[in-house]
Write a protein that holds these residues in place. Structure first.
Motif, PDB file in Angstrom:
ATOM      1  N   LEU A  40       0.797  -1.223   0.000  1.00 18.91           N
ATOM      2  CA  LEU A  40       0.000   0.000   0.000  1.00 18.91           C
ATOM      3  C   LEU A  40       0.837   1.284   0.000  1.00 18.91           C
ATOM      4  O   LEU A  40       0.458   2.241  -0.691  1.00 18.91           O
ATOM      5  N   PRO A  41       1.970   1.349   0.726  1.00 20.83           N
ATOM      6  CA  PRO A  41       2.777   2.582   0.620  1.00 20.83           C
ATOM      7  C   PRO A  41       3.285   2.842  -0.796  1.00 20.83           C
ATOM      8  O   PRO A  41       3.350   3.997  -1.224  1.00 20.83           O
ATOM      9  N   TRP A  42       3.638   1.789  -1.536  1.00 22.10           N
ATOM     10  CA  TRP A  42       4.104   1.975  -2.907  1.00 22.10           C
ATOM     11  C   TRP A  42       2.974   2.458  -3.804  1.00 22.10           C
ATOM     12  O   TRP A  42       3.177   3.296  -4.693  1.00 22.10           O
ATOM     13  N   ILE A  43       1.773   1.964  -3.587  1.00 24.78           N
ATOM     14  CA  ILE A  43       0.626   2.420  -4.369  1.00 24.78           C
ATOM     15  C   ILE A  43       0.340   3.890  -4.065  1.00 24.78           C
ATOM     16  O   ILE A  43       0.097   4.686  -4.971  1.00 24.78           O
ATOM     17  N   ALA A  44       0.391   4.256  -2.783  1.00 26.94           N
ATOM     18  CA  ALA A  44       0.170   5.657  -2.403  1.00 26.94           C
ATOM     19  C   ALA A  44       1.246   6.556  -3.004  1.00 26.94           C
ATOM     20  O   ALA A  44       0.948   7.656  -3.485  1.00 26.94           O
TER      21      ALA A  44
END
Length: 58
Positions: A40-44
Motif C-alpha cells: 500500500l505505501p508503494w501504491i500511495a
C-alpha cells in the motif's frame, strides 16, 4: 458502507474455505499485515507522484 459489507463477507468466506485446503486462518492476518506494510505505501507513492506531475502540467 457496501464496501465494508462485501469485504467482511469475503473474509468470512475465506475463513470457511481455507481450512479445507489445510491453510491456517492466521495466514490471512499475516497477508493483510504484509500488504499494508509493503504494498500500500508503494501504491500511495505512485498516485502521489502522478498527482504532482498532473499539477506541474497545469
Amino acid at each position: 458502507m457496501n464496501i465494508f459489507i462485501i469485504g467482511g463477507a469475503i473474509l468470512v468466506v475465506l475463513f470457511i474455505i481455507l481450512p479445507f485446503f489445510n491453510i491456517e486462518s492466521f495466514f490471512l492476518f499475516v497477508l493483510i499485515e504484509w500488504i499494508t506494510k509493503f504494498v500500500l505505501p508503494w501504491i500511495a507513492l505512485y498516485w502521489l507522484i502522478r498527482g504532482v506531475k498532473a499539477l506541474e502540467k497545469k
